[in-house]
Scaffold this active site. Structure first.
Site, PDB file in Angstrom:
ATOM      1  N   HIS A 131       8.843 -35.648  76.497  1.00 45.90           N
ATOM      2  CA  HIS A 131       9.318 -35.001  77.266  1.00 45.90           C
ATOM      3  C   HIS A 131      10.782 -34.702  78.459  1.00 45.90           C
ATOM      4  O   HIS A 131      10.776 -33.631  78.678  1.00 45.90           O
ATOM      5  CB  HIS A 131       8.295 -34.179  78.063  1.00 45.90           C
ATOM      6  CG  HIS A 131       7.981 -32.998  78.575  1.00 45.90           C
ATOM      7  ND1 HIS A 131       8.175 -32.514  80.122  1.00 45.90           N
ATOM      8  CD2 HIS A 131       7.868 -31.718  78.301  1.00 45.90           C
ATOM      9  CE1 HIS A 131       8.167 -31.536  80.372  1.00 45.90           C
ATOM     10  NE2 HIS A 131       7.587 -31.272  79.222  1.00 45.90           N
ATOM     11  N   CYS A 132      10.997 -35.668  78.076  1.00 44.78           N
ATOM     12  CA  CYS A 132      12.525 -36.074  79.588  1.00 44.78           C
ATOM     13  C   CYS A 132      13.666 -35.841  79.073  1.00 44.78           C
ATOM     14  O   CYS A 132      14.482 -34.650  78.915  1.00 44.78           O
ATOM     15  CB  CYS A 132      12.050 -36.816  80.254  1.00 44.78           C
ATOM     16  SG  CYS A 132      10.406 -37.165  80.817  1.00 44.78           S
ATOM     17  N   ILE A 133      14.344 -36.496  78.005  1.00 43.21           N
ATOM     18  CA  ILE A 133      15.315 -36.674  77.606  1.00 43.21           C
ATOM     19  C   ILE A 133      15.552 -35.325  76.861  1.00 43.21           C
ATOM     20  O   ILE A 133      16.942 -34.809  77.141  1.00 43.21           O
ATOM     21  CB  ILE A 133      15.643 -38.134  77.041  1.00 43.21           C
ATOM     22  CG1 ILE A 133      15.557 -39.059  78.016  1.00 43.21           C
ATOM     23  CG2 ILE A 133      17.267 -37.880  76.324  1.00 43.21           C
ATOM     24  CD1 ILE A 133      15.508 -40.270  77.481  1.00 43.21           C
ATOM     25  N   ASP A 193      15.528 -32.219  79.151  1.00 36.06           N
ATOM     26  CA  ASP A 193      15.895 -32.190  80.627  1.00 36.06           C
ATOM     27  C   ASP A 193      17.499 -31.728  80.610  1.00 36.06           C
ATOM     28  O   ASP A 193      17.451 -30.575  81.769  1.00 36.06           O
ATOM     29  CB  ASP A 193      15.881 -33.693  81.717  1.00 36.06           C
ATOM     30  CG  ASP A 193      14.711 -33.944  81.821  1.00 36.06           C
ATOM     31  OD1 ASP A 193      13.304 -33.367  81.812  1.00 36.06           O
ATOM     32  OD2 ASP A 193      14.231 -34.540  82.443  1.00 36.06           O
TER      33      ASP A 193
END
Length: 459
Positions: free
Chosen positions: A292-294, A297
């Site tokens: 869910h981040c890289i 974001d």
């Protein structure tokens, strides 16, 4: 110095039955110690956070809309593979952790921590609908003087320009009868060398008092808390951490493509470069970005930059490279099949690993989904195996309609090609190398196999 938490109420005295216990909400709760904290959303971020706070001695209300998840947690069972059931059971048994679907319970808390998802919209724009919903739900029940902390990853300015106005619209004055801060989650599911408690906690408030209160709260549960000058600094720091990884992963992915064409092993190159004791940090290529981040974001930062009229060339280029990797893997697979005298159409292709990273059951933004989608478009017959995902969840806009195959030597031998998409520690690579016919290795795990029966192609 004023107390860490105030106990004044926003609404007239009422009585409510919450979590099976009658509370008189006109009476202040005992706060020293423990304070009562509400964690909104019990997913990959919220559940570890709630357990860490409860283990530190705080009373934690875990709020989630998923009734089945809440029921499972209330029984002392884990909802995440990397969170041991013994840990959940102990938190429940101690009475310090109470999961609930009842939003009224938020009114019992002296601090409310929002840990909801922040996905992308259909045009890769920030989707903050969950943040808006959570902040509104909190604002409708918040006790005066409470601390509100956003933990969800987002662009700089969200806490001040989105969360604060929602509280203001419900009659609160930030810095006076409510205190608002941002503290980015730094959760890495499945990581063994760090615990959530040991990872330094960044904290930035909308004002100095909010920063002080949030710092004091997190100091009860984290080994190190790092206050910064504003919520915007904390928001931007979180994005920088993940953009740094996205850009460097894009670099090695691009290097992989180039070096493959000239017959040089990217994995050996990385290993060689890593011998330098300064100025280099290894990053590793793969079939695409997951989690869910890289993958997400960088688009939050790019969107915010565009709103400010600024270009983000590095960020956007990294996104292009990383998002092209599933297509590259499919092309390499098609060429490998062609060399074996087979067509992609009707080829039996087994995908190993549906999760986005090893030894977790998390499929958020998993490149395996995109690999399956593209291979199906070419007419391939797809199966998958993942020891932690017996059935493919509906995710990433796709319903694969697949179940994990039964693991056997025969299943390996029957496949025209095996694509290693996620390198779970569960797999015996030597066994796979001896029974498969063709392996497309996106993770470099087959490089050191001695005398494999399978033809191995790096991708």
């Amino acid at each position: 110095m004023p107390p860490l938490f105030h106990t004044h109420h926003r609404t007239p005295p009422t009585r409510a039955i919450i979590l099976g216990v009658t509370e008189n909400t006109d009476q202040p709760l005992a706060l020293h110690p423990p304070a009562t904290v509400a964690v909104m959303a019990l997913g990959y971020v919220g559940l570890p956070l709630a357990l860490t706070l409860a283990e530190a001695g705080l009373k934690v209300i875990g709020f989630d809309l998923d009734a089945s998840k809440v029921a499972r947690l209330a029984e002392g069972r884990s909802t995440l593979r990397h969170i041991p059931e013994t840990r959940v059971a102990e938190a429940i048994r101690s009475g310090r952790f109470t999961p609930t679907t009842d939003p009224v319970a938020i009114g019992l808390a002296d601090a409310v921590l929002i840990a909801v998802p922040t996905p992308l919209g259909p045009h890769r724009e920030p989707d903050l609908s969950h943040v808006i919903e959570a902040a509104t739900t909190a604002a409708q029940r918040l006790r005066r003087g409470a601390l509100v902390v956003l933990e969800s990853t987002t662009y700089p300015g969200t806490t001040r320009d989105l969360v604060a106005p929602i509280l203001t619209a419900h009659g609160y004055t930030p810095g006076s009868d409510c205190f608002i801060a941002y503290s980015p989650e730094r959760e890495d599911p499945g990581r063994q060398d760090q615990t959530l408690r040991s990872v330094p906690k960044l904290v930035g408030g909308l004002d100095d008092e909010a920063t002080r209160r949030a710092t004091a709260l997190y100091q009860t549960a984290f080994d190190q808390v790092v206050p910064v000058s504003s919520a915007e600094v904390a928001e931007a720091a979180k994005l920088l951490e993940n953009i740094y990884r996205a850009v460097n992963i894009a670099l090695v992915n691009e290097m992989k493509v180039v070096l493959s064409d000239i017959g040089v092993d990217i994995w050996e190159v990385i290993q060689a470069a890593s011998t330098k004791p300064f100025g280099f940090q290894p990053f590793y290529p793969g079939p695409g970005l997951g989690g869910h981040c890289i993958p997400i974001d960088p688009f939050y930062m790019a969107w915010r930059a565009k709103a400010a009229g600024q270009p983000t060339r590095f960020i956007e280029l990294a996104g292009e490279v990383n998002h092209a990797m599933p297509r590259y893997v499919v092309e390499r697979t098609a060429l490998a099949l062609n060399d074996a005298g087979l067509s992609v159409r009707d080829a039996k292709i087994l995908i190993l690993g549906l999760a986005y990273k090893p030894d977790v059951d998390d499929v958020r933004e998993s490149p395996s989904y995109e690999l399956i989608r593209r291979l199906r478009q070419l007419g391939a017959r797809i199966t998958y195996h993942d020891p932690y995902l017996p059935e493919a969840p509906v995710a990433n806009g796709l319903n694969l309609g697949l179940k994990s195959i039964d693991w056997s030597e025969q299943a390996l031998a029957d496949a025209d090609a095996i694509v290693i998409a996620c390198h779970h520690g569960w797999y015996d690579w030597s066994m796979i190398a001896q029974h498969a016919r063709l392996i497309v290795d996106t993770r470099g795990v087959m490089r050191n196999q001695v005398n494999p029966s399978a033809r191995i192609v790096q991708a």
